[in-house]
Design a protein around this motif. Structure first.
Motif, short mmCIF file in Angstrom:
data_model
loop_
_atom_site.label_atom_id
_atom_site.label_comp_id
_atom_site.label_asym_id
_atom_site.label_seq_id
_atom_site.Cartn_x
_atom_site.Cartn_y
_atom_site.Cartn_z
N ARG A 6 8.99 38.53 53.54
CA ARG A 6 8.65 38.97 54.79
C ARG A 6 7.35 39.77 54.09
O ARG A 6 7.61 40.60 53.31
N THR A 142 8.42 27.97 68.90
CA THR A 142 7.39 28.01 67.62
C THR A 142 7.03 26.53 67.56
O THR A 142 7.92 25.75 68.13
N VAL A 187 5.03 31.49 58.45
CA VAL A 187 5.14 31.76 59.77
C VAL A 187 3.89 32.92 60.02
O VAL A 187 4.27 34.07 59.58
N VAL A 198 9.91 38.98 67.18
CA VAL A 198 10.04 39.02 65.37
C VAL A 198 11.47 39.28 64.96
O VAL A 198 12.25 38.52 64.22
N LEU A 202 14.54 36.94 63.44
CA LEU A 202 14.90 37.14 62.00
C LEU A 202 16.25 37.71 61.79
O LEU A 202 16.80 38.02 60.63
N THR A 220 8.51 32.21 54.89
CA THR A 220 7.69 33.29 54.44
C THR A 220 7.06 33.80 55.87
O THR A 220 6.30 33.08 56.39
N TRP A 221 7.47 34.76 56.30
CA TRP A 221 6.77 35.48 57.57
C TRP A 221 5.64 36.39 57.14
O TRP A 221 5.84 37.55 56.46
N LEU A 223 3.27 38.98 58.38
CA LEU A 223 3.10 39.89 59.50
C LEU A 223 2.08 41.03 59.36
O LEU A 223 2.02 41.57 58.27
#
Ligand code: 6PG
Length: 234
Positions: A6, A142, A187, A198, A202, A220-221, A223
Motif C-alpha cells: 500500500r 475493477t 491499483v 478501498v 483490502l 500494489t495499491w 492511494l
C-alpha cells in the motif's frame, strides 16, 4: 503478482507516486526480458498519471519502443468516443511517446460481434502481463468486473463481454485469471468517495463477487490519503 503493498501519499504527491511506480515496473520488465506488456486501466483517475508519463522525467526513463500496451477493459463505443478508454490513454500518453503503433492493442469496443472481439483480444494477450494497471469504482468494481456480474466468476476466458450498471452498458473486460496471472498489479485510487470501498476490498475476508476489486488485493495499491482514510492506520 508481487504485493500486497500500500503506497499512501498526499493528494499533491499522488500523480508522481503513481507515475514513478509504473515507470519503475515497466523498466524492470524490459531489463528482465527485453520487453514489457502492460494493460492500462480505464476511467478518469489514471488520466493525469498517463499525461505525467509522457512528460519529463518519466518520458525518457521508460524504454517505450520495448513496451506493448494493452487495455484492461473498454466501453462499447468507438475509439474516438469521449467515453473510450483508448481515447483517454491515446490523448494523454500514447500520442505523445515514441511507441510503435503496432505495439498498441486497443479493444474494439464498437465491434459488431462483441463475443468475437473478446475472443480475438484474449488471443492477443500474453500468458501473463508484466504490468496490469487497474482502478476501482465506488461500488467496488475493477476493470469492467461489476459486483454480481457473471464475468467475475469467469475462470476460462481471458476476456469477457460484460454489462455495466450505468452507460455505456456494453463492456469488454479482462477476467480474474488475467488479474491473478499478472506479475505486477498497480491499483490507482484517489478520493474520499472510495475510502470505505478501498477498506472493504483490502479486507482479508473480502468477497470478490461483492467487491471485485479484491481480486487485486495482493497487488500494489497507490492511494492518496483520502482514499486510504478507512484503512487501519490509514
Ligand atoms: C472503466 C474502468 C473502471 C474504472 C473505475 C474507476 O472503464 O471505467 O476500467 O474500472 O477504473 O470505474 O473510474 P474513475 O477512475 O473514473 O473513478
Amino acid at each position: 503478482m508481487n504485493g500486497p503493498v500500500r503506497i499512501v501519499v498526499s493528494e499533491e504527491q499522488w500523480i508522481a507516486a503513481a507515475a514513478q511506480w509504473i515507470a519503475e515496473k515497466l523498466r524492470a520488465a524490459v531489463l528482465r526480458h527485453g520487453c514489457c506488456s502492460v494493460a492500462l486501466a480505464g476511467g478518469e483517475t489514471p488520466r493525469p498519471v498517463y499525461a505525467a508519463l509522457a512528460d519529463p522525467p518519466w518520458a525518457s526513463e521508460v524504454p517505450w519502443p520495448q513496451i506493448e500496451v494493452f487495455f484492461s477493459d473498454e466501453r462499447g463505443v468507438s475509439r474516438d468516443h469521449p467515453e473510450s478508454n483508448f481515447r483517454t490513454a491515446h490523448s494523454a500518453l500514447l500520442s505523445r511517446i515514441a511507441i510503435p503503433c503496432e505495439h498498441v492493442h486497443p479493444m474494439l469496443g464498437d465491434a459488431e460481434d462483441a463475443g468475437a472481439e473478446a475472443e480475438r483480444y484474449a488471443g492477443s494477450l500474453p500468458d501473463a502481463l508484466d504490468v496490469l494497471l487497474l482502478g476501482m469504482g465506488a461500488d467496488g468494481h475493477t476493470a469492467s468486473l461489476f459486483p454480481g456480474s457473471p464475468a467475475v466468476a469467469e475462470r476460462q476466458r481471458k476476456v469477457a463481454v460484460a454489462r455495466a450498471p450505468h452507460p455505456p452498458y456494453l463492456r469488454l473486460t479482462i477476467t480474474p485469471p488475467v488479474i491473478e496471472a499478472a506479475r505486477d498489479v498497480g491499483v490507482l485510487v484517489r478520493g474520499a468517495s472510495k475510502a470505505s470501498m478501498v477498506a472493504r476490498a483490502l479486507e482479508a475476508s473480502a468477497n470478490c463477487d461483492e467487491v471485485p476489486a479484491c481480486l487485486a488485493g495482493r497487488g500494489t495499491w497507490i492511494l492518496d490519503a483520502a482514499a486510504a482514510a478507512s484503512l487501519h492506520g490509514g
